[in-house]
Design an enzyme around this catalytic site. Structure first.
Site, mmCIF file in Angstrom:
data_model
loop_
_atom_site.group_PDB
_atom_site.id
_atom_site.type_symbol
_atom_site.label_atom_id
_atom_site.label_comp_id
_atom_site.label_asym_id
_atom_site.label_seq_id
_atom_site.Cartn_x
_atom_site.Cartn_y
_atom_site.Cartn_z
ATOM 1 C CE LYS A 48 -3.628 -2.538 2.282
ATOM 2 N NZ LYS A 48 -4.121 -3.083 3.546
ATOM 3 C CD GLN A 92 -3.357 -4.453 6.771
ATOM 4 O OE1 GLN A 92 -3.298 -3.396 6.149
ATOM 5 N NE2 GLN A 92 -3.699 -5.587 6.211
ATOM 6 C CG ASP A 115 -10.291 -1.668 4.316
ATOM 7 O OD1 ASP A 115 -9.937 -1.847 3.131
ATOM 8 O OD2 ASP A 115 -9.624 -2.032 5.298
#
Ligand code: NAP
Length: 277
Positions: A48, A92, A115
């Site tokens: 990322k 995460q 997300d």
């Protein structure tokens, strides 16, 4: 059989994104919050960071020790919610067991939830209202569209019902007028169900689960699985065994994976435009 090449599509989509970014009046910002040092998470965060940097995004990686409390994490997320430099925030996964992933996830402002996992964005997806959608399912739709694979009226079987992949891809497909059957670990006779599918999407985390005897001729197979064994990656579909029977199939690696990271960067841009509105 034709390969559904996620790597090539990502290149093309990134060029289009770079053009869109040029019209933005600020540097786009992405924050990744991590707890602990899970090995796979470290790899994903590096990917990322690399792409964010290539696109000229402001990238922040907040790494907390395993012992961090829920309150400390919530405070950090609230700070990021109010930070104008940050357009998108992700936490995460996985998180240690003492942290409530759902509470943590829903602390993120729905406008920065790149997300797409907050209740607000998940609800919008079910109601077919535009919002931020999880990255992997969006990548799958982009792959299917790129290869002009018809969704309307098509019978799709999704295997796996996670909130990250299975459920959102099922809803995206329903919103595109496909007929969807969602299978999971309690589903009986999966092979009988998959044999009738025009498109099969497998996202369970079990190496080579889907085999040639489970699919009809010329089916489309989308393999989301990432299974690590002796330093190598394997999909949930047995590519070699399936490839002569399918019309299209995604490879692992090089299929869905590259698109997921692209979609995250695209969601940061989308979050900025939503925020601005
Ligand atoms: P997850 O949260 O562990 O969910 C797995 C799902 O698979 C569950 O719904 C489970 O059913 C179902 N399942 C497990 N074994 C099964 C079986 N034998 N038959 C039918 N269903 C079964 O996993 P996830 O986050 O969705 O990820 C799935 C896989 O995709 C993993 O390999 C992951 O690494 C990979 N992944 C790849 C990307 C990418 O970018 N390529 C992104 C995300 C995930 P129950 O609900 O009944 O337990």
């Amino acid at each position: 059989m034709e390969l559904l090449d996620g790597k090539e599509l990502r290149k093309k989509k990134l060029e289009e994104l770079k053009e869109r970014i040029k019209t933005v009046d600020k540097q786009l910002g992405l924050a990744v919050v991590q707890v602990g040092a899970d090995e796979a998470s470290n790899v994903y965060i590096k990917q990322k960071e690399k792409l964010a940097t290539e696109l000229g995004y402001y990238f922040v990686h907040k790494n907390f020790p395993n012992e961090v409390t829920q309150d400390e994490l919530i405070k950090e997320l609230e700070k990021l919610n109010n930070d104008d430099k940050i357009d998108g925030i992700i936490v995460q996964m996985p998180l240690p067991a003492h942290l409530d992933a759902s509470i943590i996830q829903n602390t993120i402002s729905p406008l920065k939830d790149v997300d797409g996992l907050t209740y607000v964005n998940a609800g919008k997806l079910i109601q077919n209202v535009s919002g931020l959608v999880p990255c992997t399912p969006k990548g799958i739709i982009d792959i299917l569209d790129e290869y002009n694979i018809t969704l309307e009226g098509t019978n799709v079987v999704v295997i796996g019902r996670s909130i990250l992949v299975g459920k959102p891809i099922a809803n995206l497909l329903i919103n595109r007028n496909a007929t969807v059957i969602l299978c999971h670990s309690k589903t009986k006779n999966i092979a009988e169900i998959t044999k009738n599918a025009d498109i099969i999407i497998v996202a369970i985390g079990q190496k080579h689960f889907l085999t040639e005897d489970m699919v009809k001729k010329d089916a489309v197979v989308i393999d989301v699985g990432i299974n690590r064994e002796d330093g190598k990656l394997y999909g949930d579909a047995d590519f070699e065994n399936l490839k002569d029977k399918c019309s299209y199939i995604t490879p692992v690696p090089g299929g869905v994976g590259p698109m997921t990271v692209y979609e995250l960067m695209n969601n940061v841009h989308l979050a900025y435009t939503l925020h601005k509105k």
